[in-house]
Design an enzyme around this catalytic site. Sequence first.
Site, PDB file in Angstrom:
ATOM      1  N   GLY A  18       0.844  -1.184   0.000  1.00 20.99           N
ATOM      2  CA  GLY A  18       0.000   0.000   0.000  1.00 20.99           C
ATOM      3  C   GLY A  18       0.878   1.232   0.000  1.00 20.99           C
ATOM      4  O   GLY A  18       1.993   1.224  -0.543  1.00 20.99           O
ATOM      5  N   GLY A  21       4.312   0.583   2.100  1.00 27.79           N
ATOM      6  CA  GLY A  21       5.173  -0.395   1.449  1.00 27.79           C
ATOM      7  C   GLY A  21       5.721   0.098   0.130  1.00 27.79           C
ATOM      8  O   GLY A  21       6.917  -0.087  -0.179  1.00 27.79           O
ATOM      9  N   ASN A 111       1.678  -0.435  12.715  1.00 25.25           N
ATOM     10  CA  ASN A 111       1.294   0.458  13.805  1.00 25.25           C
ATOM     11  C   ASN A 111       0.984  -0.312  15.089  1.00 25.25           C
ATOM     12  O   ASN A 111       0.686  -1.509  15.073  1.00 25.25           O
ATOM     13  CB  ASN A 111       0.053   1.267  13.417  1.00 25.25           C
ATOM     14  N   LYS A 193       5.115   6.449  19.799  1.00 20.12           N
ATOM     15  CA  LYS A 193       4.313   6.702  18.601  1.00 20.12           C
ATOM     16  C   LYS A 193       2.817   6.648  18.917  1.00 20.12           C
ATOM     17  O   LYS A 193       2.018   7.345  18.297  1.00 20.12           O
ATOM     18  CB  LYS A 193       4.646   5.704  17.486  1.00 20.12           C
ATOM     19  N   ASN A 197      -0.624   8.435  17.546  1.00 23.81           N
ATOM     20  CA  ASN A 197      -1.600   7.606  16.839  1.00 23.81           C
ATOM     21  C   ASN A 197      -2.935   7.482  17.568  1.00 23.81           C
ATOM     22  O   ASN A 197      -3.995   7.528  16.941  1.00 23.81           O
ATOM     23  CB  ASN A 197      -1.032   6.198  16.614  1.00 23.81           C
ATOM     24  N   ASN A 201      -5.520   9.397  15.121  1.00 21.85           N
ATOM     25  CA  ASN A 201      -6.232   8.385  14.354  1.00 21.85           C
ATOM     26  C   ASN A 201      -7.620   8.150  14.942  1.00 21.85           C
ATOM     27  O   ASN A 201      -8.593   7.974  14.207  1.00 21.85           O
ATOM     28  CB  ASN A 201      -5.443   7.073  14.326  1.00 21.85           C
ATOM     29  N   SER A 264      -4.339   7.508   8.646  1.00 20.93           N
ATOM     30  CA  SER A 264      -4.595   6.259   7.924  1.00 20.93           C
ATOM     31  C   SER A 264      -5.848   5.547   8.416  1.00 20.93           C
ATOM     32  O   SER A 264      -6.574   4.935   7.623  1.00 20.93           O
ATOM     33  CB  SER A 264      -3.389   5.332   8.037  1.00 20.93           C
TER      34      SER A 264
END
Length: 312
Positions: A18, A21, A111, A193, A197, A201, A264
């Site tokens: 995706g 990657g 993640n 992180k 996130n 997110n 994301s």
Amino acid sequence: MSSFIDKSHPRIAIVGSGAVGCYYGGRLAQGGKEVHFLMRSDFAHVKQHGLKISSPLGGFDLPQVSCHRSTEDIGPCDLVIIAMKATTNETLLSLLPPLLKDKTVILTLQNGLGSDDFLARHFGSAHVLGGLCFVCINRVAPGVIHHLAQGQISLGEHSGPPQVRTEVLAAEFRRCGIDCKVEPSLITARWKKLVWNVPFNGLSIAAGGKDTAQILANPVLEQRVRALMREIIETAGHLGHEIPLSLIDDMIERTRTMAGYKPSSLIDFLAGSEVELDAIWGEPVQRAHAAGIAMPQVEKLHEELKARIAAR
């Protein structure tokens, strides 16, 4: 376990082609590395047209890409980079074996918490490294990746401190134009992180489809971001992973520079795809509970997300 030290031309597989990657695999290929991409939906397009990466660090095209429909077609590699969603980790049990040999290094760029442990459990801790991607990036069309900002990878060993191979891999990434640093503790870096996130997110979905700029433009939501960040940092500290509270202001100010970035998880939610509920929100809460620590702010957000997804 020194495959990257031993090999001048290592074979690299990207599992999960995706946005993440394709971007990092594309950078490695641009840098002259032998990179093989496992592709599903974009296979035919990329096979014919290659990859196109736009980036403030310099865009580039890869007209010829080694893409494959199966890991059997790729064969054994020296480095396997996992960039697929953690929600599909069970498929790795069948995907990875054709790619592995005695000294293969498995690097997960996923993640949240738990992916490193999953891989170590099934393929051996000595093979596993983890990487955290601090990057704003989207796949905007088949084979087309839009890199908006940042891009650093932080690397760490699943078990123990950095090894020579960790430093060698980081140096290879930097040689290919990827900002990369080595972390003394992978688990501490993963909690760090989560400080970004979990709130961004999560609130992007729970607040009704808001991007990062819209979240920070709302004083109530910004206060909630700060409360969630503080709870994560304090929980990490109780678990032995020290993170300074100054990271809150630092992350919020850096997020302001992203303009209207859609995290994301919001993109997955809007597309009807599975959201990484367990890895980003569920697993931290479970680990805290196992240590007798409450995380009411994160728990509340986790429940809101489950309700939003159920009503989707």
